[in-house]
Write a protein that holds these residues in place. Structure first.
Motif, mmCIF file in Angstrom:
data_model
loop_
_atom_site.group_PDB
_atom_site.id
_atom_site.type_symbol
_atom_site.label_atom_id
_atom_site.label_comp_id
_atom_site.label_asym_id
_atom_site.label_seq_id
_atom_site.Cartn_x
_atom_site.Cartn_y
_atom_site.Cartn_z
ATOM 1 N N ASP A 111 45.873 48.549 42.824
ATOM 2 C CA ASP A 111 46.472 48.268 44.135
ATOM 3 C C ASP A 111 47.851 48.905 44.291
ATOM 4 O O ASP A 111 48.673 48.444 45.083
ATOM 5 C CB ASP A 111 46.592 46.753 44.357
ATOM 6 N N TYR A 123 41.206 50.592 52.380
ATOM 7 C CA TYR A 123 41.897 50.199 53.613
ATOM 8 C C TYR A 123 42.149 51.441 54.462
ATOM 9 O O TYR A 123 43.123 51.498 55.223
ATOM 10 C CB TYR A 123 43.243 49.542 53.293
ATOM 11 N N HIS A 163 40.883 49.186 46.479
ATOM 12 C CA HIS A 163 40.353 48.729 47.777
ATOM 13 C C HIS A 163 40.194 49.927 48.700
ATOM 14 O O HIS A 163 40.845 50.948 48.528
ATOM 15 C CB HIS A 163 41.339 47.777 48.483
ATOM 16 N N ASP A 197 41.224 38.838 42.503
ATOM 17 C CA ASP A 197 40.124 39.724 42.893
ATOM 18 C C ASP A 197 39.982 40.936 41.966
ATOM 19 O O ASP A 197 39.145 41.805 42.218
ATOM 20 C CB ASP A 197 40.281 40.179 44.362
ATOM 21 N N SER A 236 35.681 40.708 52.076
ATOM 22 C CA SER A 236 36.600 40.950 53.196
ATOM 23 C C SER A 236 37.723 41.920 52.824
ATOM 24 O O SER A 236 38.341 42.516 53.697
ATOM 25 C CB SER A 236 37.195 39.620 53.660
ATOM 26 N N ASP A 237 37.989 42.086 51.539
ATOM 27 C CA ASP A 237 39.070 42.989 51.118
ATOM 28 C C ASP A 237 38.569 44.356 50.664
ATOM 29 O O ASP A 237 39.358 45.156 50.157
ATOM 30 C CB ASP A 237 39.891 42.345 49.998
ATOM 31 N N ASN A 238 37.294 44.623 50.866
ATOM 32 C CA ASN A 238 36.731 45.939 50.499
ATOM 33 C C ASN A 238 37.158 46.400 49.113
ATOM 34 O O ASN A 238 37.665 47.510 48.938
ATOM 35 C CB ASN A 238 37.147 47.014 51.516
ATOM 36 N N ASN A 239 36.958 45.530 48.120
ATOM 37 C CA ASN A 239 37.301 45.933 46.739
ATOM 38 C C ASN A 239 36.348 47.007 46.235
ATOM 39 O O ASN A 239 35.184 47.069 46.643
ATOM 40 C CB ASN A 239 37.168 44.730 45.799
#
Ligand SMILES: [Zn+2]
Length: 268
Positions: free
Chosen positions: A139, A181, A179, A68, A19-22
């Protein structure tokens, strides 16, 4: 896994379908075939790739210690002799047997040298890694955005990292974040600067990659200056947009940066 080979080194970029598009990365020296994995989640895929390319896993590098970004460490340690490298402030969250790195450390992978920069802000132990023409920023920075400070972060440190350490890097340096985003970040950028044509074009490009089932192309430091609000906090056009909405806004670069971070936190 997307593969890129450049002057003596290779990079594999793997998009984790969570869900966090790592993103998970593997980097190697094309001469010695030594490699490092960066922020592993899906150890199986990374190990399969290493085996299929005859790579020896020398290091696991954690840009920071949010779950993550470290969850795959254990599975890799089980089947390799890799050492974990993390910033000294994050070692206790990773493993007591990890090796500390800090600003200025150099990590050797065969003939390749990875330079460590301490980039606190998203969290205090965050590091970024420069290899040739690429920078792994975890990040701290994203396409058209930056990390939040909700889990152990500090927005003043984030401002200093981005304004002083990252925005001043060579413009052709290619950014590899932790990620994807991109679409949401670009929509936020457009909400700040609705007349910014570079943002509008980038959003179209990103959506066209998604529509073909592909990941957006990595961007550069120079490119981010055209549409990333967290690189544009001291530009007249952006300040005017913000002033129109909030006339009381203090137009000091740090205050603008913090205002943008706050707006992005509350933006959907
Ligand atoms: Zn994080």
């Amino acid at each position: 896994m997307e593969i890129l080979k450049k002057n003596g080194y290779g990079i594999g970029r793997m998009s984790v379908k969570n869900s966090d598009n790592n993103y998970n990365y593997i980097v190697w020296c094309t001469g010695s075939l030594e490699c490092a994995v960066i922020d592993p989640i899906d150890a199986d895929v990374l190990l399969y790739f290493a085996r299929s390319e005859a790579l020896t896993v020398k290091y696991i590098i954690n840009t920071h210690t949010h779950p993550d970004h470290i969850v795959g460490n254990r599975a890799i340690l089980k089947v390799t002799k890799a050492k974990i490298l993390a910033h000294k402030k994050g070692q206790k969250y990773v493993s007591s047997r990890s090796v500390a790195v800090d600003d200025g450390s150099v990590i050797d992978i065969g003939k390749q040298k990875i330079r460590v920069i301490h980039t606190p802000g998203h969290c205090s132990e965050h590091i970024s890694l420069i290899l040739g023409e690429h920078i792994f920023v975890g990040d701290t920075l994203f396409l058209a955005g930056c990390g939040n400070t909700k889990c152990g972060g500090n927005v003043d440190e984030l401002y200093e990292t981005i304004a002083i350490k990252l925005r001043t890097l060579p413009e052709n340096l290619i950014i590899l974040p932790g990620h994807d985003y991109s679409e949401k970040n670009l929509r936020f950028s457009l909400s700040i600067e609705p007349r910014n044509e570079a943002t509008r074009l980038k959003l179209e490009e990103v959506k066209s990659f998604y529509s073909r089932g592909m990941e957006p192309m990595p961007t550069t430091i120079g490119e981010e200056k055209r549409y990333n609000p967290f690189f544009r906090f001291d530009l007249v056009e952006l300040i005017e947009e913000l002033k129109n909405r909030k006339p009381s806004l203090v137009t000091d670069p740090r205050a603008i940066f913090k205002e943008l971070r706050e707006m992005r936190n509350n933006w959907n």
